[in-house]
Enzyme design. Structure first.
Site, short mmCIF file in Angstrom:
data_model
loop_
_atom_site.label_atom_id
_atom_site.label_comp_id
_atom_site.label_asym_id
_atom_site.label_seq_id
_atom_site.Cartn_x
_atom_site.Cartn_y
_atom_site.Cartn_z
N ASP A 194 0.91 10.00 -4.44
CA ASP A 194 1.04 10.76 -5.69
C ASP A 194 -0.35 11.29 -6.04
O ASP A 194 -1.30 11.16 -5.26
CB ASP A 194 1.66 9.89 -6.81
CG ASP A 194 0.68 8.85 -7.36
OD1 ASP A 194 -0.43 8.69 -6.80
OD2 ASP A 194 1.03 8.18 -8.34
N THR A 241 -2.92 2.51 -8.05
CA THR A 241 -3.21 1.10 -7.79
C THR A 241 -2.69 0.63 -6.43
O THR A 241 -3.09 -0.42 -5.93
CB THR A 241 -2.48 0.25 -8.84
OG1 THR A 241 -1.10 0.65 -8.81
CG2 THR A 241 -3.04 0.46 -10.22
N HIS A 251 6.88 -17.56 10.29
CA HIS A 251 7.11 -16.40 9.41
C HIS A 251 8.37 -15.62 9.79
O HIS A 251 8.91 -14.89 8.97
CB HIS A 251 5.90 -15.46 9.48
CG HIS A 251 4.62 -16.14 9.11
ND1 HIS A 251 4.37 -16.60 7.84
CD2 HIS A 251 3.55 -16.49 9.86
CE1 HIS A 251 3.18 -17.19 7.81
NE2 HIS A 251 2.67 -17.13 9.03
N HIS A 275 1.18 -12.41 8.39
CA HIS A 275 2.23 -13.26 7.82
C HIS A 275 3.49 -12.50 7.43
O HIS A 275 4.59 -13.00 7.60
CB HIS A 275 1.71 -13.99 6.56
CG HIS A 275 0.68 -15.02 6.87
ND1 HIS A 275 0.25 -15.95 5.97
CD2 HIS A 275 -0.04 -15.27 8.01
CE1 HIS A 275 -0.67 -16.72 6.50
NE2 HIS A 275 -0.87 -16.32 7.74
N CYS A 334 -1.18 5.46 -4.29
CA CYS A 334 -1.05 5.88 -5.69
C CYS A 334 -2.31 5.36 -6.38
O CYS A 334 -3.29 5.04 -5.70
CB CYS A 334 0.25 5.35 -6.31
SG CYS A 334 0.36 3.56 -6.49
C1 RB5 Z 1 -0.40 7.21 -12.05
O1 RB5 Z 1 -1.18 7.50 -13.16
C2 RB5 Z 1 -0.44 5.74 -11.71
O2 RB5 Z 1 0.16 5.01 -12.72
C3 RB5 Z 1 0.25 5.49 -10.37
O3 RB5 Z 1 -0.37 6.25 -9.41
C4 RB5 Z 1 0.22 4.09 -9.84
O4 RB5 Z 1 -1.00 3.49 -9.97
C5 RB5 Z 1 1.30 3.19 -10.29
O5 RB5 Z 1 1.46 2.05 -9.84
#
Ligand code: RB5
Length: 364
Positions: A8, A68, A134, A99, A66
């Site tokens: 994203d 995080t 595992h 694992h 993304c």
């Molecule tokens: C987008 O702003 C952010 O929330 C998304 O990329 C991600 O980190 C969500 O888990």
């Protein structure tokens, strides 16, 4: 090796670094977007595209980014067969592969820098899955994904018990001694129709092009000779139309078995199967899985005639029947709408619903 890539807007900052890493390693890339920075875009769509590509084996693995790495991992993990995890250090990536054998790695554009990408991806790709203890855990996850509710039996075969409220409701009515022949017939038809969604889940899809009023697009379709349903006479007949209503091109075979009064073994008196049975996904319909003798014999008969991919679809099953079928045929999946307690001394399922054939045809 082919890797599918998706991100994203918040992961976009890592994209160049990932693309360069894959190019340096001569790894083929399937870029599933985003193709440009768009601060409004979300992470579920690229996660589903990459997840699907990996689950459908168009790619060997996936990389998602993304902000995080979390949201895009949660989304990808909704697709059966995907094991996605956010990794922000090479050590995370090592354990996640060793694992959990992750097939999709997710990275956070707000957590790591582009310079950190190569070491994390390299560790993920070069670390082998440890296997051993595992394997069973990953198998449990895979089994859970395949079913609405899984009943585990010592024989180890796969049993799917349907826990959908509509199915449970209708099974409740069909059991009642007050249910008329007409109602019984209608209910068996309806329950079989509702079970279709689950039993056809693994049918293979192929792609073809169609032209919509807007543009040409690729759609997914069940093609060719794919499915055969085989009712065991006579009660199995009551499930045929409910399934055909949703899968009208399925071919229908028939199997008739009687119990030899001396040996008590099931004996074939009729068997007519589609000529190309070996190419088809076969669903044997036998509403009552009691001792399992006739179901098991029906499976053996179809295997003898070339059938390979076989499942058994029943309305009500007893643990004794499941054990029998799976000890004879551990490769056969069993789908049942309800799992009952046991068999009584006369071989009837308890609480069951009596003799499904008699209730279906009004012969008693
Ligand atoms: C987008 O702003 C952010 O929330 C998304 O990329 C991600 O980190 C969500 O888990």
């Amino acid at each position: 090796m082919k890797i599918a890539l998706g991100c994203d807007h918040a992961g976009y900052a890592l994209k160049d670094a990932v693309v360069k890493f894959l190019a340096d390693k001569n790894i083929e890339l399937i870029d599933l977007g985003a193709y440009e920075y768009d601060k409004e875009d979300g992470y579920p769509a690229p996660a589903f595209r990459v997840g699907r590509a990996v689950a459908d084996e168009e790619a060997d693995a996936g990389i998602l980014m993304c902000g995080t790495g979390y949201g895009i991992a949660i989304s990808a993990n909704k697709i059966p067969g995907i094991r996605a995890m956010a990794c922000s250090t090479p050590e995370n990536a090592r354990i996640a592969k060793a694992h959990n054998n992750i097939n999709v790695i997710t990275l956070g554009g707000r957590v790591i820098t582009p310079e950190e990408v190569p070491a994390i991806l390299d560790t993920w790709l070069t670390t082998p899955f440890e296997g051993g203890r595992h394997i069973q855990r990953l198998n449990e996850i895979a089994q859970m994904e395949k079913s609405t509710l899984m009943a585990q039996f010592p024989s180890g075969g796969r049993v799917v018990v349907f826990n959908h409220p509509l199915i449970q409701h209708k099974v409740g009515i069909i059991r009642s001694v007050d249910t008329s022949v007409k109602q019984f017939r209608e209910l068996l038809h309806e329950i079989a129709g509702l079970m279709v969604y689950e039993i056809t889940r693994s049918l293979p899809l192929t792609e073809k092009e169609v032209v919509t009023p807007i543009e040409k697009t690729t759609v997914r379709t069940i093609e060719g000779r794919k499915m055969a349903i085989v009712p065991v006479l006579r009660a199995g007949l009551g499930m045929v139309d409910g399934i055909l209503q949703l899968v009208p091109n399925a071919k229908v075979g028939h199997i008739g078995l009687y119990r030899d009064p001396e040996t008590l073994q099931p004996v074939e008196y009729y068997c007519k199967l589609p000529f190309d049975i070996e190419d088809r996904e076969i669903f044997i319909l036998d509403p009552m899985l009691a001792t399992g003798g006739s179901s098991s014999a029906a499976i053996s008969l179809i295997k003898k005639r070339g059938g390979k991919k076989i499942s058994l679809v029943c309305l009500i099953g007893a643990p004794e029947g499941i054990e029998k079928v799976h000890s004879d045929h551990p490769d056969v999946d069993i789908f049942i709408a309800a799992l009952d307690s046991h068999l009584n001394d006369h071989g009837y399922i308890v609480p069951g619903l009596g003799d499904a054939g008699d209730r279906l045809f009004g012969t008693k």
